[in-house]
Design an enzyme around this catalytic site. Sequence first.
Site, PDB file in Angstrom:
ATOM      1  N   ASP A 104      25.680  72.572  56.812  1.00 12.16           N
ATOM      2  CA  ASP A 104      24.544  71.733  56.853  1.00 12.16           C
ATOM      3  C   ASP A 104      24.529  71.278  58.310  1.00 12.16           C
ATOM      4  O   ASP A 104      25.241  71.327  59.052  1.00 12.16           O
ATOM      5  CB  ASP A 104      24.843  70.426  56.027  1.00 12.16           C
ATOM      6  CG  ASP A 104      23.632  69.513  55.769  1.00 12.16           C
ATOM      7  OD1 ASP A 104      22.629  70.123  56.200  1.00 12.16           O
ATOM      8  OD2 ASP A 104      23.493  68.438  54.872  1.00 12.16           O
ATOM      9  N   SER A 105      23.077  70.845  58.717  1.00 12.62           N
ATOM     10  CA  SER A 105      23.044  70.431  60.040  1.00 12.62           C
ATOM     11  C   SER A 105      23.272  69.482  60.447  1.00 12.62           C
ATOM     12  O   SER A 105      23.458  69.068  61.702  1.00 12.62           O
ATOM     13  CB  SER A 105      21.494  70.783  60.384  1.00 12.62           C
ATOM     14  OG  SER A 105      20.907  69.615  59.767  1.00 12.62           O
ATOM     15  N   GLY A 106      23.651  68.654  59.584  1.00 13.32           N
ATOM     16  CA  GLY A 106      24.119  67.116  59.769  1.00 13.32           C
ATOM     17  C   GLY A 106      22.815  66.156  59.863  1.00 13.32           C
ATOM     18  O   GLY A 106      23.162  64.685  59.921  1.00 13.32           O
ATOM     19  N   GLY A 107      21.635  66.524  59.451  1.00  9.61           N
ATOM     20  CA  GLY A 107      20.276  65.709  59.744  1.00  9.61           C
ATOM     21  C   GLY A 107      20.576  64.922  58.344  1.00  9.61           C
ATOM     22  O   GLY A 107      20.448  63.583  58.754  1.00  9.61           O
ATOM     23  N   PHE A 108      20.666  65.074  57.276  1.00  8.72           N
ATOM     24  CA  PHE A 108      20.880  64.227  56.257  1.00  8.72           C
ATOM     25  C   PHE A 108      21.794  62.983  56.440  1.00  8.72           C
ATOM     26  O   PHE A 108      21.591  61.870  56.349  1.00  8.72           O
ATOM     27  CB  PHE A 108      21.219  64.794  54.950  1.00  8.72           C
ATOM     28  CG  PHE A 108      21.387  63.788  53.537  1.00  8.72           C
ATOM     29  CD1 PHE A 108      20.045  63.431  53.045  1.00  8.72           C
ATOM     30  CD2 PHE A 108      22.379  63.417  53.087  1.00  8.72           C
ATOM     31  CE1 PHE A 108      20.166  62.786  52.038  1.00  8.72           C
ATOM     32  CE2 PHE A 108      22.644  62.597  52.135  1.00  8.72           C
ATOM     33  CZ  PHE A 108      21.385  62.267  51.506  1.00  8.72           C
ATOM     34  N   ASP A 158      16.673  68.928  60.569  1.00  9.77           N
ATOM     35  CA  ASP A 158      15.502  68.534  60.128  1.00  9.77           C
ATOM     36  C   ASP A 158      15.361  67.199  59.999  1.00  9.77           C
ATOM     37  O   ASP A 158      16.575  66.218  59.831  1.00  9.77           O
ATOM     38  CB  ASP A 158      15.115  69.162  58.470  1.00  9.77           C
ATOM     39  CG  ASP A 158      16.107  68.910  57.513  1.00  9.77           C
ATOM     40  OD1 ASP A 158      17.420  68.408  57.853  1.00  9.77           O
ATOM     41  OD2 ASP A 158      16.035  68.573  56.544  1.00  9.77           O
ATOM     42  N   GLN A 201      10.520  70.306  53.724  1.00 11.32           N
ATOM     43  CA  GLN A 201      10.092  68.862  53.372  1.00 11.32           C
ATOM     44  C   GLN A 201       8.815  68.460  53.001  1.00 11.32           C
ATOM     45  O   GLN A 201       8.175  69.540  52.313  1.00 11.32           O
ATOM     46  CB  GLN A 201      10.544  68.207  54.702  1.00 11.32           C
ATOM     47  CG  GLN A 201      12.076  68.025  55.230  1.00 11.32           C
ATOM     48  CD  GLN A 201      13.126  67.387  54.062  1.00 11.32           C
ATOM     49  OE1 GLN A 201      12.623  66.727  53.259  1.00 11.32           O
ATOM     50  NE2 GLN A 201      14.172  67.577  54.516  1.00 11.32           N
ATOM     51  N   GLY A 228      15.036  66.970  50.957  1.00  3.65           N
ATOM     52  CA  GLY A 228      14.307  65.642  50.703  1.00  3.65           C
ATOM     53  C   GLY A 228      14.078  65.458  48.987  1.00  3.65           C
ATOM     54  O   GLY A 228      13.398  64.637  48.638  1.00  3.65           O
ATOM     55  N   ASP A 278      24.270  72.862  45.896  1.00  9.87           N
ATOM     56  CA  ASP A 278      25.264  72.273  46.569  1.00  9.87           C
ATOM     57  C   ASP A 278      25.459  70.745  45.906  1.00  9.87           C
ATOM     58  O   ASP A 278      24.204  70.353  46.191  1.00  9.87           O
ATOM     59  CB  ASP A 278      25.745  72.326  47.928  1.00  9.87           C
ATOM     60  CG  ASP A 278      24.810  71.268  48.770  1.00  9.87           C
ATOM     61  OD1 ASP A 278      25.567  70.348  49.230  1.00  9.87           O
ATOM     62  OD2 ASP A 278      23.764  71.369  48.823  1.00  9.87           O
ATOM     63  N   CYS A 316      37.770  75.353  27.622  1.00 11.48           N
ATOM     64  CA  CYS A 316      37.831  75.857  28.972  1.00 11.48           C
ATOM     65  C   CYS A 316      39.219  76.110  29.150  1.00 11.48           C
ATOM     66  O   CYS A 316      40.104  75.779  28.791  1.00 11.48           O
ATOM     67  CB  CYS A 316      37.906  74.363  29.739  1.00 11.48           C
ATOM     68  SG  CYS A 316      37.907  74.331  31.550  1.00 11.48           S
ATOM     69  N   CYS A 318      40.641  76.590  32.290  1.00  5.14           N
ATOM     70  CA  CYS A 318      41.135  76.093  33.706  1.00  5.14           C
ATOM     71  C   CYS A 318      42.721  75.837  33.599  1.00  5.14           C
ATOM     72  O   CYS A 318      43.293  75.488  32.446  1.00  5.14           O
ATOM     73  CB  CYS A 318      40.272  75.138  34.520  1.00  5.14           C
ATOM     74  SG  CYS A 318      40.418  73.504  33.758  1.00  5.14           S
ATOM     75  N   CYS A 321      43.202  72.385  31.940  1.00  3.80           N
ATOM     76  CA  CYS A 321      43.103  72.236  30.190  1.00  3.80           C
ATOM     77  C   CYS A 321      44.044  73.009  29.671  1.00  3.80           C
ATOM     78  O   CYS A 321      44.348  73.002  28.631  1.00  3.80           O
ATOM     79  CB  CYS A 321      41.626  72.709  30.046  1.00  3.80           C
ATOM     80  SG  CYS A 321      40.122  71.688  30.514  1.00  3.80           S
ATOM     81  N   HIS A 347      39.249  71.238  37.293  1.00  2.00           N
ATOM     82  CA  HIS A 347      38.358  71.394  36.016  1.00  2.00           C
ATOM     83  C   HIS A 347      36.768  71.055  36.295  1.00  2.00           C
ATOM     84  O   HIS A 347      36.235  72.163  35.877  1.00  2.00           O
ATOM     85  CB  HIS A 347      38.863  70.152  35.155  1.00  2.00           C
ATOM     86  CG  HIS A 347      37.879  70.185  33.960  1.00  2.00           C
ATOM     87  ND1 HIS A 347      37.868  71.054  32.902  1.00  2.00           N
ATOM     88  CD2 HIS A 347      36.740  69.470  33.532  1.00  2.00           C
ATOM     89  CE1 HIS A 347      37.012  71.012  31.975  1.00  2.00           C
ATOM     90  NE2 HIS A 347      36.345  69.934  32.517  1.00  2.00           N
TER      91      HIS A 347
END
Length: 382
Positions: A104-108, A158, A201, A228, A278, A316, A318, A321, A347
Site C-alpha cells: 500500500d502507498s501509505g496514503g490511508f 492517493d 476514489q 475509499g 485485503d 475445517c 487447519c 482445528c 485458523h
Amino acid sequence: MIEKDYERKYMYAVRYELIKTCKQTGARLGRLHTPHGVIETPIFMPVGTQATVKAMTPEELKDIGSQIILSNTYHLYMRPGHDLIERAGGLHKFMNWDKPILTDSGGFQVFSLGPLRKIKEEGVEFRSHLDGSKHFLSPEKATEIQNALGSDIIMAFDECAPYPADRQYVKNSLERTTRWLERCKAAHKYPERQALFGIVQGGMYKELREQSAREITAIDLPGYAIGGLSVGEPKEMMYEVLDYTVPLLPEDKPRYLMGVGSPDDLLEGVLRGIDMFDCVLPTRIARNGTAMTSQGKVVVRNASYAEDFTSLDPECDCYTCRNYTKAYLRHLIKCNEILGARLLTIHNLHFLLKLMENVREAIREDRLLDYKKDFFEKYYGK
C-alpha cells in the site's frame, strides 16, 4: 516511442489472464502473473503491515495457501526504513517471503492521522505516530519507498476521503488523486519488475466515482483499485458504489477492492467482479479471541466454551482445528498466552483463503449464487 516502451515495460511486470466469467453473475476467475509467481483470483491477501503477518511465519502462510501478502509503505518507512530494507536485498529477502507482495502507498495511514497531518498539493506533512517527529510524504516519495522495497505491485499515493464528506471536498480530493497518480507514474523507476496500480476514489457520489474512474483508467496501468470504501458507510451503500464503479474498470486488468475482508463483503465483491481483497480483520479479531467458522463467528473467550472439548470448526482441516479444542483455546486467550493468538490467526486466515478457493471453484462450475446462499445460511443464519 518512449511512452510506448514505458507502457510495454509496465505490462511486463504484472499481467492479468481472464479465464472465465460466471454465467450467473459478473464474477471472474483469473490468474495474475507476477515476477514472484502466479496468483489464482479472486484472492484474499493477508496483511503483513510491518513486514510480517502478525503471529505467522512465512512457512505457515504457505501451508494455509497464501498466494500473496500485503505490506505497508508508511509503517516500513517509519521503521526500520526503506533504505535498510533495500540494503538487505529488498522486502522479499528481508522477510524471507518468495511469493508476490503488494505494498500500500501509505496514503490511508497518513490520512488516518487526523490532526497530526496537513494535506498540500505537493503531498502530506505529518507527525510520526511513534515519536511525533515531522515527515513529508509525496507521490514521488511514496513511489521511491516502494521502489526500494521491491514489491511486485505498488500502489499510487492517493487521498482517501473520509465518510461522510462534503461533495466539493470529495471532488477536490479525487482530482488531486489523479494528479498524484501522474506524478507516481513519472517517478516510478522499475516498471519492468514492479506494477503500479491506480486507485479510484470519489466517495459515495456516483458522478464523482464515474469521474475518478474515467480519469484514473485514462492513465494506462497494469491494474486498478477501488479505494475509499469500508470506511464507515453502510454495507448497502458500499455495494451500491461497487455496482456502478466496477463496470467502469477495464475487463483485461485486475480489480482490487482495498480494505475489505469480512466473508459477506468478499462474496458480494466477487459477485460484482472484484479480483483482489485485503483486510486486517481476520488477524485482528483472532488476537481478540474471535474465530470465523463455517457456523458463524465463535467468541472463544466466552464462558460457554470453558468445557467445550470439540474442535473450533468441524468442517475445517487447519492445524488448529485438527489439534485443539475450544476449551483449550479459551484457556490460552484468557491467560493472554501468545499461542492462543497464533492458533486463532492460523485458523481465521485459513478460513478466508479456503472460502476464496471454494468461490473460485463455484465460479468455474457456474454455481456461485447457490454457493453464496448456502454459505450465508450457515454463517449468518439467513
